[in-house]
Design a protein around this motif. Structure first.
Motif, PDB file in Angstrom:
ATOM      1  N   GLU A  39       0.821  -1.211   0.000  1.00  0.00           N
ATOM      2  CA  GLU A  39       0.000   0.000   0.000  1.00  0.00           C
ATOM      3  C   GLU A  39       0.855   1.260   0.000  1.00  0.00           C
ATOM      4  OE1 GLU A  39      -3.537   2.080   2.694  1.00  0.00           O
ATOM      5  OE2 GLU A  39      -2.713   0.129   3.264  1.00  0.00           O
ATOM      6  N   LEU A  40       1.988   1.232   0.693  1.00  0.00           N
ATOM      7  CA  LEU A  40       2.893   2.385   0.733  1.00  0.00           C
ATOM      8  C   LEU A  40       4.326   1.883   0.670  1.00  0.00           C
ATOM      9  CD1 LEU A  40       3.499   5.379   1.010  1.00  0.00           C
ATOM     10  CD2 LEU A  40       3.375   5.120   3.500  1.00  0.00           C
ATOM     11  N   ASP A  41       4.910   1.981  -0.512  1.00  0.00           N
ATOM     12  CA  ASP A  41       6.300   1.587  -0.735  1.00  0.00           C
ATOM     13  C   ASP A  41       7.173   2.819  -0.489  1.00  0.00           C
ATOM     14  OD1 ASP A  41       8.801   0.871  -1.734  1.00  0.00           O
ATOM     15  OD2 ASP A  41       7.990  -0.162  -3.485  1.00  0.00           O
ATOM     16  N   VAL A  42       8.028   2.743   0.542  1.00  0.00           N
ATOM     17  CA  VAL A  42       8.824   3.917   0.905  1.00  0.00           C
ATOM     18  C   VAL A  42       9.841   4.290  -0.161  1.00  0.00           C
ATOM     19  CG1 VAL A  42       8.532   3.639   3.398  1.00  0.00           C
ATOM     20  CG2 VAL A  42      10.477   2.529   2.233  1.00  0.00           C
ATOM     21  N   THR A  43      10.054   3.417  -1.155  1.00  0.00           N
ATOM     22  CA  THR A  43      10.972   3.763  -2.241  1.00  0.00           C
ATOM     23  C   THR A  43      10.275   4.537  -3.351  1.00  0.00           C
ATOM     24  OG1 THR A  43      10.639   1.713  -3.505  1.00  0.00           O
ATOM     25  CG2 THR A  43      12.292   1.668  -1.745  1.00  0.00           C
ATOM     26  N   GLU A  50       2.617  11.992  -0.875  1.00  0.00           N
ATOM     27  CA  GLU A  50       1.156  12.052  -0.761  1.00  0.00           C
ATOM     28  C   GLU A  50       0.683  11.549   0.598  1.00  0.00           C
ATOM     29  OE1 GLU A  50      -2.884  10.301  -2.979  1.00  0.00           O
ATOM     30  OE2 GLU A  50      -0.892   9.916  -3.816  1.00  0.00           O
ATOM     31  N   ALA A  51       1.288  10.455   1.078  1.00  0.00           N
ATOM     32  CA  ALA A  51       0.874   9.882   2.362  1.00  0.00           C
ATOM     33  C   ALA A  51       1.154  10.836   3.518  1.00  0.00           C
ATOM     34  CB  ALA A  51       1.586   8.551   2.593  1.00  0.00           C
ATOM     35  N   VAL A  52       2.307  11.476   3.505  1.00  0.00           N
ATOM     36  CA  VAL A  52       2.652  12.408   4.582  1.00  0.00           C
ATOM     37  C   VAL A  52       1.776  13.659   4.497  1.00  0.00           C
ATOM     38  CG1 VAL A  52       4.476  13.857   5.560  1.00  0.00           C
ATOM     39  CG2 VAL A  52       5.007  11.533   4.800  1.00  0.00           C
ATOM     40  N   ALA A  53       1.495  14.125   3.291  1.00  0.00           N
ATOM     41  CA  ALA A  53       0.629  15.294   3.121  1.00  0.00           C
ATOM     42  C   ALA A  53      -0.778  14.993   3.633  1.00  0.00           C
ATOM     43  CB  ALA A  53       0.580  15.706   1.653  1.00  0.00           C
ATOM     44  N   THR A  54      -1.282  13.820   3.307  1.00  0.00           N
ATOM     45  CA  THR A  54      -2.616  13.420   3.778  1.00  0.00           C
ATOM     46  C   THR A  54      -2.652  13.322   5.291  1.00  0.00           C
ATOM     47  OG1 THR A  54      -3.053  12.214   1.725  1.00  0.00           O
ATOM     48  CG2 THR A  54      -4.367  11.604   3.654  1.00  0.00           C
ATOM     49  N   LEU A  55      -1.598  12.729   5.874  1.00  0.00           N
ATOM     50  CA  LEU A  55      -1.508  12.637   7.331  1.00  0.00           C
ATOM     51  C   LEU A  55      -1.548  14.020   7.959  1.00  0.00           C
ATOM     52  CD1 LEU A  55      -0.734  11.126  10.041  1.00  0.00           C
ATOM     53  CD2 LEU A  55       1.644  11.627   9.409  1.00  0.00           C
ATOM     54  N   ALA A  56      -0.715  14.935   7.455  1.00  0.00           N
ATOM     55  CA  ALA A  56      -0.629  16.269   8.036  1.00  0.00           C
ATOM     56  C   ALA A  56      -1.962  17.003   7.959  1.00  0.00           C
ATOM     57  CB  ALA A  56       0.458  17.075   7.316  1.00  0.00           C
ATOM     58  N   THR A  57      -2.622  16.928   6.809  1.00  0.00           N
ATOM     59  CA  THR A  57      -3.892  17.640   6.625  1.00  0.00           C
ATOM     60  C   THR A  57      -5.001  17.063   7.492  1.00  0.00           C
ATOM     61  OG1 THR A  57      -3.302  18.195   4.342  1.00  0.00           O
ATOM     62  CG2 THR A  57      -5.635  18.316   4.935  1.00  0.00           C
ATOM     63  N   SER A  58      -5.154  15.728   7.435  1.00  0.00           N
ATOM     64  CA  SER A  58      -6.248  15.103   8.181  1.00  0.00           C
ATOM     65  C   SER A  58      -6.037  15.232   9.693  1.00  0.00           C
ATOM     66  CB  SER A  58      -6.393  13.630   7.792  1.00  0.00           C
ATOM     67  OG  SER A  58      -5.208  12.906   8.101  1.00  0.00           O
TER      68      SER A  58
END
Length: 299
Positions: A39-43, A50-58
């Motif tokens: 679901e989230l490949d750190v490479t 996108e995942a970090v941006a979504t985390l920060a916003t939500s």
């Protein structure tokens, strides 16, 4: 304590699953999203951003403080000797991308590392400031990941740990449980010493650290050591597993490392001092025999 929203890359691993379980406990002020590598490949830089941006916003919309705890890692120690490029991508490039994304969104990062960054020839518990000297591809790539995080400018902390075991995935404790059923005796090396660490205990410690960070009380020291209390050998741990199973510990026979050559050399001594953890005001993990007993009671 601040209400947290935590993103855990590597969520399908044994540590990631325990982080998710603790965050989802009844009455918890911690909300955890723990995506696995599928679901989230750190490479994949775009997916990480996108995942970090979504985390920060939500998180901020819901009145929570966002924190990333990176549990993603290439941990196949022997395989890494022939696949160091892939290990580097996950263990070094991945943390670099995560740290950059966290910096841009002002999200704190807790990055999990390993005792393998040291040479393993010490004779006292390793402190965070001791010189590194990795002797394996795995250790080299994890050390490079530490450098990437610390050099990124992110609000970040490195937590080194050792000898992890948990309910999920392949690990030494689960292997000994299987071998107790399958064999009359088992030979296990008795000249490598470290501190067994239950992932559930480590997960609790990491979330405690995340809480301090979210409250603006993060430790001054940026590298911390956190592992189970005390130390033993692999043979000692195997005998303790057999005892927990009600089996005769003497069925575990001690042997030397030279009797079981591996592609990647194992550290002879990898005990980590928890002085830095205690100095930060964090709760030390319980002695490893107590944790092992709790693991079997919980299983």
């Amino acid at each position: 304590m601040s209400r947290l929203a935590v993103l855990v890359p590597g969520g399908s691993g044994q540590l990631g699953r325990d982080l998710a379980a603790l965050g989802g406990a009844d009455g918890s002020d911690i909300e955890v999203r723990a995506p696995g590598s599928a679901e989230l490949d750190v490479t994949e830089a775009g997916a990480v951003v996108e995942a970090v941006a979504t985390l920060a916003t939500s998180a901020r919309e819901s009145g929570r403080v966002p924190v990333v705890i990176n549990a993603a890692a290439y941990t196949a120690v022997d395989a890494a000797e022939d696949d160091e490029e892939r290990a580097f991508a996950v263990n070094a490039d991945g943390p670099r991308v995560l740290a950059a994304a966290c910096t841009s969104r002002r999200v704190p990062l807790v990055h999990v590392s390993t005792d393998y960054v040291f040479s393993g020839d010490g004779d006292r518990p390793y402190e965070p400031d001791d010189a590194l000297g990795p002797r394996t591809a795995y250790g080299r790539t994890k050390a490079a990941g530490e450098d990437a995080v610390l050099g990124s400018g992110a609000q970040a902390w490195i937590v080194r740990t050792s000898w992890l075991y948990g309910a999920a995935g392949e690990n030494f404790v689960r292997t000994m449980v299987r071998l107790e059923r399958e064999r009359d005796t088992v030979s296990v090396v008795d000249d490598q010493r470290g501190s067994p660490t239950w992932t559930a205990d480590l997960a609790g410690g990491l979330l405690e650290l995340a809480g301090l960070v979210a409250a603006g009380e993060g430790p001054r020291r940026r590298i911390l050591h956190c592992s189970g209390g005390g130390d033993t050998t692999w043979c000692g741990l195997a005998r303790a597993v057999f005892a927990e199973l009600g089996a005769d510990p003497e069925r575990v026979r001690p042997c030397g490392t030279d009797e079981y050559p591996r592609p990647a050399p194992r550290p002879a001594y990898s005990v980590l001092s928890d002085a830095s953890w205690r100095e930060a005001g964090l709760t030390p993990l319980r002695p490893w025999p107590e944790a092992l007993h709790a693991f079997f009671q919980d299983s």
